[in-house]
Motif scaffolding. Structure first.
Motif, PDB file in Angstrom:
ATOM      1  N   TYR A 192      -7.310  -1.988   1.949  1.00  0.00           N
ATOM      2  CA  TYR A 192      -5.785  -1.709   1.035  1.00  0.00           C
ATOM      3  C   TYR A 192      -6.460  -2.964  -0.109  1.00  0.00           C
ATOM      4  CZ  TYR A 192      -2.190  -5.096  -1.256  1.00  0.00           C
ATOM      5  OH  TYR A 192      -1.854  -5.279  -1.888  1.00  0.00           O
ATOM      6  N   ASP A 220       3.676   5.514  10.282  1.00  0.00           N
ATOM      7  CA  ASP A 220       2.886   6.648  10.751  1.00  0.00           C
ATOM      8  C   ASP A 220       3.557   7.911   9.527  1.00  0.00           C
ATOM      9  OD1 ASP A 220       4.429   7.204  12.726  1.00  0.00           O
ATOM     10  OD2 ASP A 220       3.322   6.754  14.332  1.00  0.00           O
ATOM     11  N   LYS A 221       2.891   9.014   9.887  1.00  0.00           N
ATOM     12  CA  LYS A 221       3.438   9.809   9.130  1.00  0.00           C
ATOM     13  C   LYS A 221       4.291  10.414  10.298  1.00  0.00           C
ATOM     14  CE  LYS A 221       0.303  13.444  11.821  1.00  0.00           C
ATOM     15  NZ  LYS A 221      -0.508  14.818  11.369  1.00  0.00           N
ATOM     16  N   ASP A 225       1.218  -1.222  -0.514  1.00  0.00           N
ATOM     17  CA  ASP A 225       0.266  -0.499  -0.245  1.00  0.00           C
ATOM     18  C   ASP A 225       0.981   1.207   0.033  1.00  0.00           C
ATOM     19  OD1 ASP A 225      -2.283   0.855  -0.409  1.00  0.00           O
ATOM     20  OD2 ASP A 225      -3.008   1.261   1.472  1.00  0.00           O
ATOM     21  N   LYS A 261       1.690   1.766   3.672  1.00  0.00           N
ATOM     22  CA  LYS A 261       1.394   2.210   4.715  1.00  0.00           C
ATOM     23  C   LYS A 261       1.876   1.769   5.405  1.00  0.00           C
ATOM     24  CE  LYS A 261      -2.616   4.871   3.168  1.00  0.00           C
ATOM     25  NZ  LYS A 261      -1.640   4.953   1.099  1.00  0.00           N
TER      26      LYS A 261
END
Length: 738
Positions: free
Chosen positions: A514, A577-578, A476, A479
């Motif tokens: 996804y 995560d970001k 993904d 991700k």
């Protein structure tokens, strides 16, 4: 020798030449109790030096006739140009000091003797201290020396402190010590072959690293002869003689002071080496009365290189004035040392096949290699492209070269002291696993699949008697990542683990979303599971640090698998995560009930079997049934059943037959297919025979024939699974288009 505390190396200087910070700190020192300062500053190169006298508290009943330390000791303190970022340096302040019996003093350099005050980084220590703390630490050094505390450490011998090395010699300290212990009692020397790996690095060649001689760049001129010499009587000598020789005649005197005669060894070396070789090595093995701190050896090795001179004909000759240099010792970086540094049990060193040396695979592989796991066969037909440098473990020298071969070379170069078993192949994994010679030679314990290839996954499922497979991929667009491990000695396969992971769609929105996105993007048949995205494409947008993040976490899990902590297999999901952190989620792989039906394999979740058993029990003497949800892979002839849909309300239940209803089924199946992106769907039906028979009845067989005709009419290529539950167990039939 007459007592003198004057050192001409230090030249008096004006106060204006002393940095204000040094002046301020020296004033603070002069105010301390037991410290006197003569108010004279000296210049030494770019540093400022002051002479202090320390008043010491010596032990009671201290014998001054044999004392190492006097009640008052002069010292010279050097403040470097970058003080206070660097800790001050201290020199012994009198030349009648008993250097032969005092440890923690560096060798004579420029006529002065520095004191070794710190085992670790003194600059880091001083960063949290004040100048008063430093003087207290210095005073403690002298007082510990007076009481004998710093002469021995746990009954061990404090080794010589040497400075001014010209180069570094690499050899296994304890191995060399063992060879000396095993040497014939009549011997007093051990011939050596040294390889000059670079101008600053010399490597001892042994049976383990003699392969260096076979390197293309290992020219004859890089071979240096040498010898280890020791006292034939093997008497201990505990003096700290740090007046290191600078000429060959001084070296003979230095060796003699330790009871070692080197001339016969030197003669033997000169007989072996040619006239163009201008240097050779002598290692003095000084036996101590106790084992040295940090090594399991009684020998203190001091490494010397003798530089011969050229005569009128250009031939090298040895003269009394031939230059002598001394070299630092370092232990070679070995797989054993790598295990130790990585806190990995040395027993964890499996034989591996690594398929796929792309960005993710190369990084995970190098984590394992740097942990000391090197018995690896790298497999990848691809070559490193320029754009791969963005996130590959290999660097620019490997561009346009085969990835697998370059990974092997990188592994072997890290451990060039050892005869490693790392190898490479540009063939596909199916071919490798089918090569009996390779498999018998390597006897691999694990196959690490980083190919992110559906074809490779299908091939692995179809290959029997192969090593346990572990697969990793990034999904993904970065991700999340997925690591899957087989288990139970092959009973849990990669496709089982993958099916278990995608079955999380019911509870995990990350998996469901996804799968739905992949369905929109993918042109592959929905009957095949997507195994992830590769990292070698320019269009796969993902930063190197993110891939490294996944690789590091996956490597930790893989080593845990190697340690035997997940024998039943497993699945790990790494969610990014970001902020650049990973959440690791362990997904338990359920037990599968496996059935062989003709050429087909049927794998059913244990939960499905339990649900069917509960529904059968609830129906009592009446037949019941339902629909089977799962996935069918035509490439591996495997049907996975992950769920059921209970019999609809319009189902007719009787004691000797069942008419399975269809009310609401299309909607429920559509929901499953939508939420899984077509990964899962209808794969068949089940029904029970609570009153027998234990096999499919005549009515069942007639129904199968009707379904087969319907499959032909509808051109249905995928098989239909029929499951029968009877009092003695479960039976399977697979209806296919003939």
């Amino acid at each position: 020798m007459a007592v003198s505390n004057y050192y001409p190396q230090f030249k008096p200087c004006a106060l204006s030449q002393v940095p204000p910070r040094v002046q301020y700190d020296v004033k603070r020192v002069a105010m301390m109790d037991g410290v006197s300062f003569d108010n004279i500053y000296y210049k030494y190169h770019d540093s400022v030096v002051v002479r202090l006298t320390l008043s010491l508290e010596l032990p009671t009943r201290y014998d001054m006739t044999t004392a190492l330390v006097k009640p008052e000791e002069p010292v010279y303190v050097e403040f470097c140009s970058d003080y206070p970022d660097r800790v001050p340096r201290v020199f012994i302040g009198r030349n009648d000091f008993d250097f032969d019996h005092a440890p923690h003093i560096y060798c004579e350099k420029d006529g002065i003797r520095p004191i070794c005050l710190f085992r670790g980084n003194g600059d880091e220590w001083f960063a949290n201290m004040e100048i008063e703390d430093f003087i207290k630490h210095l005073r403690s050094w002298y007082e510990d020396l007076a009481s004998g505390v710093n002469i021995e450490d746990g009954g061990e011998f404090e080794p010589l402190r040497l400075e001014g090395y010209t180069a570094t010699m690499l050899y296994d300290y304890e191995q060399l010590s063992d060879e000396l212990d095993k040497a014939d009692e009549q011997k007093k020397e051990l011939p050596l072959i040294i390889y000059r790996h670079s101008e600053k690095k010399l490597v001892r060649l042994t049976n383990d690293n003699i392969w260096l001689l076979k390197l293309p760049e290992c020219e004859k001129k890089n071979i240096v002869w040498g010898s280890v010499c020791w006292d034939e009587a093997k008497k201990s000598c505990d003096i700290y003689d740090v007046m290191l020789p600078k000429t060959y005649s001084e070296l003979k005197e230095y060796a003699s002071r330790h009871g070692v005669e080197i001339e016969s060894a030197v003669s033997g070396i000169l007989d072996k080496k040619d006239d163009t070789s201008f240097s050779f090595i002598i290692i003095l093995a000084i036996m101590r009365s106790k084992k040295l701190i940090g090594v399991n050896s009684y020998y203190q090795f001091v490494n010397f290189e003798i530089i011969c001179e050229a005569d009128a004909d250009g031939k090298c000759v040895l003269t009394p004035n031939s230059t002598v240099k001394f070299h630092k010792h370092e232990s070679p970086f070995t797989t054993k040392k790598a295990h130790e540094i990585s806190n990995l049990d040395t027993e964890i060193n499996p034989s591996l096949i690594i398929a796929g040396c792309g960005a993710l695979g190369s990084k995970i592989a190098m984590h394992l290699v740097r942990s000391g796991i090197t018995n690896i066969l790298f497999c990848d037909p691809d070559y490193l492209s320029d754009h791969n440098l963005c996130r590959h473990a290999l660097l620019d020298k490997s561009v346009y070269k085969n990835k697998a071969s370059e990974m092997r070379s990188a592994t072997n170069l890290i451990y060039y002291h050892e005869m490693l078993k790392a190898d490479a192949s540009c063939r596909g994994i199916k071919t490798i696993l089918g090569d009996a010679e390779i498999m018998s030679k390597r006897t691999p314990d694990y196959l690490l699949d980083f190919t992110t290839s559906k074809v490779a996954h299908n091939q692995l499922v179809n290959i029997k008697n192969r090593p346990t497979a572990i697969s990793a991929a990034i999904f993904d667009n970065g991700k999340f990542g997925l690591l899957m491990s087989e288990g139970n000695n092959g009973e849990v396969r990669l496709d089982d683990v993958m099916a278990a992971f995608f079955a999380q769609y019911k509870t995990d929105p990350i998996v469901s979303s996804y799968l739905m996105r992949e369905k929109e993007l993918s042109r592959e048949p929905s009957s095949l599971l997507n195994v992830g995205l590769g990292c070698n494409s320019e269009t796969f947008i993902l930063a190197d640090d993110i891939i490294s993040l996944y690789a590091a976490s996956m490597s930790v899990t893989i080593k845990d698998i190697f340690a035997g902590n997940h024998a039943n297999g497993g699945c790990w999901m790494y969610i990014s995560d970001k902020f650049g952190s990973l959440k690791i989620q362990k997904i338990e792989v359920p037990q599968f009930y496996c059935y062989d039906v003709d050429t087909w394999k049927v794998h059913i979740f244990n939960k499905v079997v339990n649900d069917i058993a509960d529904q059968t029990k609830a129906a009592g003497r009446y037949e019941t049934g339902g629909y089977l949800i799962g996935q069918c892979n035509l490439k591996t002839n495997t049907i996975h059943v992950i769920d059921t849909i209970e019999a609809p309300e319009d189902t007719i239940h009787r004691g000797d037959y069942l008419v399975l209803g269809k009310a609401g089924i299309r909607k429920k199946l559509s929901q499953v297919e939508r939420r899984t992106g077509g990964t899962f769907g209808y794969v068949g039906e089940w029904h029970s025979h609570p009153n027998g028979p234990s096999e499919f009845s005549t009515t069942d067989l007639e129904e199968f024939a009707n379904k087969a005709e319907e499959m032909k009419a509808d051109c249905t290529t995928r098989p239909i699974l029929e499951l029968l539950v009877s009092p003695i167990g479960i039976s399977c039939a697979v209806l296919t288009l003939h």
